[in-house]
Design a protein around this motif. Sequence first.
Motif, PDB file in Angstrom:
ATOM      1  N   VAL A 298       0.808  -1.217   0.000  1.00  0.00           N
ATOM      2  CA  VAL A 298       0.000   0.000   0.000  1.00  0.00           C
ATOM      3  C   VAL A 298       0.843   1.270   0.000  1.00  0.00           C
ATOM      4  O   VAL A 298       0.313   2.363  -0.210  1.00  0.00           O
ATOM      5  N   ALA A 299       2.152   1.135   0.221  1.00  0.00           N
ATOM      6  CA  ALA A 299       3.050   2.291   0.158  1.00  0.00           C
ATOM      7  C   ALA A 299       4.472   1.792  -0.014  1.00  0.00           C
ATOM      8  O   ALA A 299       4.826   0.710   0.458  1.00  0.00           O
ATOM      9  N   GLU A 300       5.297   2.595  -0.704  1.00  0.00           N
ATOM     10  CA  GLU A 300       6.696   2.232  -0.868  1.00  0.00           C
ATOM     11  C   GLU A 300       7.536   3.485  -1.028  1.00  0.00           C
ATOM     12  O   GLU A 300       7.078   4.501  -1.543  1.00  0.00           O
ATOM     13  N   ASP A 301       8.757   3.408  -0.558  1.00  0.00           N
ATOM     14  CA  ASP A 301       9.752   4.447  -0.781  1.00  0.00           C
ATOM     15  C   ASP A 301      11.077   3.707  -0.911  1.00  0.00           C
ATOM     16  O   ASP A 301      11.739   3.416   0.086  1.00  0.00           O
ATOM     17  N   LEU A 302      11.423   3.359  -2.155  1.00  0.00           N
ATOM     18  CA  LEU A 302      12.564   2.496  -2.421  1.00  0.00           C
ATOM     19  C   LEU A 302      13.581   3.193  -3.328  1.00  0.00           C
ATOM     20  O   LEU A 302      13.240   4.114  -4.063  1.00  0.00           O
ATOM     21  N   ASN A 303      14.814   2.672  -3.283  1.00  0.00           N
ATOM     22  CA  ASN A 303      15.917   3.144  -4.123  1.00  0.00           C
ATOM     23  C   ASN A 303      16.321   4.579  -3.758  1.00  0.00           C
ATOM     24  O   ASN A 303      16.288   4.942  -2.590  1.00  0.00           O
ATOM     25  N   ASP A 304      16.721   5.399  -4.713  1.00  0.00           N
ATOM     26  CA  ASP A 304      17.264   6.733  -4.481  1.00  0.00           C
ATOM     27  C   ASP A 304      18.662   6.610  -3.878  1.00  0.00           C
ATOM     28  O   ASP A 304      19.236   5.528  -3.850  1.00  0.00           O
ATOM     29  N   ILE A 305      19.219   7.714  -3.385  1.00  0.00           N
ATOM     30  CA  ILE A 305      20.598   7.688  -2.890  1.00  0.00           C
ATOM     31  C   ILE A 305      20.697   7.962  -1.397  1.00  0.00           C
ATOM     32  O   ILE A 305      21.783   7.997  -0.838  1.00  0.00           O
ATOM     33  N   TYR A 306      19.556   8.152  -0.722  1.00  0.00           N
ATOM     34  CA  TYR A 306      19.599   8.565   0.684  1.00  0.00           C
ATOM     35  C   TYR A 306      19.291   7.428   1.648  1.00  0.00           C
ATOM     36  O   TYR A 306      18.426   6.607   1.384  1.00  0.00           O
ATOM     37  N   PRO A 307      19.977   7.442   2.790  1.00  0.00           N
ATOM     38  CA  PRO A 307      19.512   6.603   3.897  1.00  0.00           C
ATOM     39  C   PRO A 307      18.173   7.163   4.394  1.00  0.00           C
ATOM     40  O   PRO A 307      17.869   8.337   4.166  1.00  0.00           O
ATOM     41  N   ARG A 308      17.401   6.324   5.060  1.00  0.00           N
ATOM     42  CA  ARG A 308      16.092   6.737   5.566  1.00  0.00           C
ATOM     43  C   ARG A 308      15.921   6.296   7.011  1.00  0.00           C
ATOM     44  O   ARG A 308      16.351   5.208   7.383  1.00  0.00           O
ATOM     45  N   LYS A 309      15.246   7.122   7.775  1.00  0.00           N
ATOM     46  CA  LYS A 309      14.800   6.716   9.104  1.00  0.00           C
ATOM     47  C   LYS A 309      13.303   6.477   8.979  1.00  0.00           C
ATOM     48  O   LYS A 309      12.568   7.347   8.492  1.00  0.00           O
ATOM     49  N   VAL A 310      12.862   5.289   9.363  1.00  0.00           N
ATOM     50  CA  VAL A 310      11.465   4.888   9.185  1.00  0.00           C
ATOM     51  C   VAL A 310      10.813   4.695  10.550  1.00  0.00           C
ATOM     52  O   VAL A 310      11.336   3.974  11.402  1.00  0.00           O
TER      53      VAL A 310
ATOM     54  N   ARG B 168      -0.405  -0.154  14.864  1.00  0.00           N
ATOM     55  CA  ARG B 168      -1.829  -0.087  15.226  1.00  0.00           C
ATOM     56  C   ARG B 168      -2.636   0.675  14.179  1.00  0.00           C
ATOM     57  O   ARG B 168      -3.721   0.259  13.790  1.00  0.00           O
ATOM     58  N   THR B 169      -2.088   1.792  13.695  1.00  0.00           N
ATOM     59  CA  THR B 169      -2.816   2.608  12.715  1.00  0.00           C
ATOM     60  C   THR B 169      -2.328   2.387  11.284  1.00  0.00           C
ATOM     61  O   THR B 169      -3.020   2.754  10.330  1.00  0.00           O
ATOM     62  N   GLY B 170      -1.128   1.835  11.146  1.00  0.00           N
ATOM     63  CA  GLY B 170      -0.539   1.656   9.825  1.00  0.00           C
ATOM     64  C   GLY B 170       0.231   2.872   9.336  1.00  0.00           C
ATOM     65  O   GLY B 170       0.826   2.856   8.262  1.00  0.00           O
ATOM     66  N   LYS B 171       0.249   3.914  10.139  1.00  0.00           N
ATOM     67  CA  LYS B 171       0.940   5.147   9.742  1.00  0.00           C
ATOM     68  C   LYS B 171       2.451   4.929   9.704  1.00  0.00           C
ATOM     69  O   LYS B 171       3.020   4.264  10.570  1.00  0.00           O
ATOM     70  N   VAL B 172       3.101   5.492   8.679  1.00  0.00           N
ATOM     71  CA  VAL B 172       4.554   5.450   8.569  1.00  0.00           C
ATOM     72  C   VAL B 172       5.069   6.853   8.280  1.00  0.00           C
ATOM     73  O   VAL B 172       4.516   7.567   7.443  1.00  0.00           O
ATOM     74  N   LEU B 173       6.122   7.235   8.980  1.00  0.00           N
ATOM     75  CA  LEU B 173       6.818   8.488   8.708  1.00  0.00           C
ATOM     76  C   LEU B 173       8.218   8.135   8.219  1.00  0.00           C
ATOM     77  O   LEU B 173       8.884   7.279   8.803  1.00  0.00           O
ATOM     78  N   VAL B 174       8.642   8.768   7.140  1.00  0.00           N
ATOM     79  CA  VAL B 174       9.968   8.505   6.589  1.00  0.00           C
ATOM     80  C   VAL B 174      10.746   9.811   6.540  1.00  0.00           C
ATOM     81  O   VAL B 174      10.272  10.808   5.994  1.00  0.00           O
ATOM     82  N   LYS B 175      11.938   9.785   7.124  1.00  0.00           N
ATOM     83  CA  LYS B 175      12.811  10.951   7.081  1.00  0.00           C
ATOM     84  C   LYS B 175      14.045  10.576   6.277  1.00  0.00           C
ATOM     85  O   LYS B 175      14.760   9.624   6.612  1.00  0.00           O
ATOM     86  N   LYS B 176      14.290  11.299   5.174  1.00  0.00           N
ATOM     87  CA  LYS B 176      15.491  11.040   4.382  1.00  0.00           C
ATOM     88  C   LYS B 176      16.666  11.760   5.040  1.00  0.00           C
ATOM     89  O   LYS B 176      16.564  12.936   5.385  1.00  0.00           O
ATOM     90  N   LEU B 177      17.751  11.018   5.213  1.00  0.00           N
ATOM     91  CA  LEU B 177      18.931  11.564   5.881  1.00  0.00           C
ATOM     92  C   LEU B 177      19.928  12.038   4.836  1.00  0.00           C
ATOM     93  O   LEU B 177      20.107  11.413   3.801  1.00  0.00           O
ATOM     94  N   MET B 178      20.583  13.142   5.125  1.00  0.00           N
ATOM     95  CA  MET B 178      21.561  13.682   4.183  1.00  0.00           C
ATOM     96  C   MET B 178      22.811  12.796   4.174  1.00  0.00           C
ATOM     97  O   MET B 178      23.101  12.100   5.130  1.00  0.00           O
ATOM     98  N   GLN B 179      23.550  12.841   3.080  1.00  0.00           N
ATOM     99  CA  GLN B 179      24.732  11.996   2.912  1.00  0.00           C
ATOM    100  C   GLN B 179      25.742  12.162   4.045  1.00  0.00           C
ATOM    101  O   GLN B 179      26.423  11.229   4.397  1.00  0.00           O
ATOM    102  N   THR B 180      25.817  13.361   4.623  1.00  0.00           N
ATOM    103  CA  THR B 180      26.808  13.582   5.676  1.00  0.00           C
ATOM    104  C   THR B 180      26.493  12.789   6.935  1.00  0.00           C
ATOM    105  O   THR B 180      27.366  12.564   7.756  1.00  0.00           O
ATOM    106  N   GLN B 181      25.258  12.350   7.082  1.00  0.00           N
ATOM    107  CA  GLN B 181      24.876  11.551   8.252  1.00  0.00           C
ATOM    108  C   GLN B 181      24.964  10.062   7.950  1.00  0.00           C
ATOM    109  O   GLN B 181      24.525   9.244   8.726  1.00  0.00           O
TER     110      GLN B 181
END
Length: 201
Positions: free
Chosen positions: A144-156, A161-174
């Motif tokens: 039902v949702a995807e955030d794949l590939n690209d060049i950034y690490p992610r914090k998920v 319980r609700t199915g909610k997901v928050l994704v924060k893309k991290l900059m290369q320096t981190q």
Amino acid sequence: MNGNTERQFATNVYYDRTFDCDAAKILPGEFYYTGQDMLIVTVLGSCVAACIRDRVTGLGGMNHFMLPDGGDPASPVSASMRYGTFAMEVLINELLKAGARRENLEAKVFGGGAVLRGFTAMNVGERNAAFVMNYLKTEQIRVVAEDLNDIYPRKVYFFPRTGKVLVKKLMQTQNDTVAKRELDYASRLKVEPVAGEIDLF
């Protein structure tokens, strides 16, 4: 170390002040599931995490895995693919044993970033992303949702319980900590056997 690294139940549970709830942090090779109103969090580089939940009961969990380098990625029986299959089966089976119903399962998938440059001829992140999508399609679990590939690490951040997901893309320096953690995980995968077969029910 033993072959159980691939299915280690995360033990890092803490109270998250930002979201005002209990949270479980999962590292490469770990998974976590819960029926409680809590948060599951991970940081992904080339690895992939599948967030799978029963949309009726709110029982859900997350895994965090990487296909080890080597093997023919096109072969369904390659040793490399067995790692990903095992990581997916462990999470799905634990959810089913805890009371989830297969027909109610839905997935959100994340990661597979190109953050380990030069790690393989074919980007390991792309292989991980392609694997998880193909696996879920074969198992008829709706994505039902995807955030794949690209060049950034992610914090998920996943709230089963609700199915909610928050994704924060991290900059290369981190990126250094994520890359080091994943390279260490990848080196362990090369020397550890995949544990026994698991039957889905």
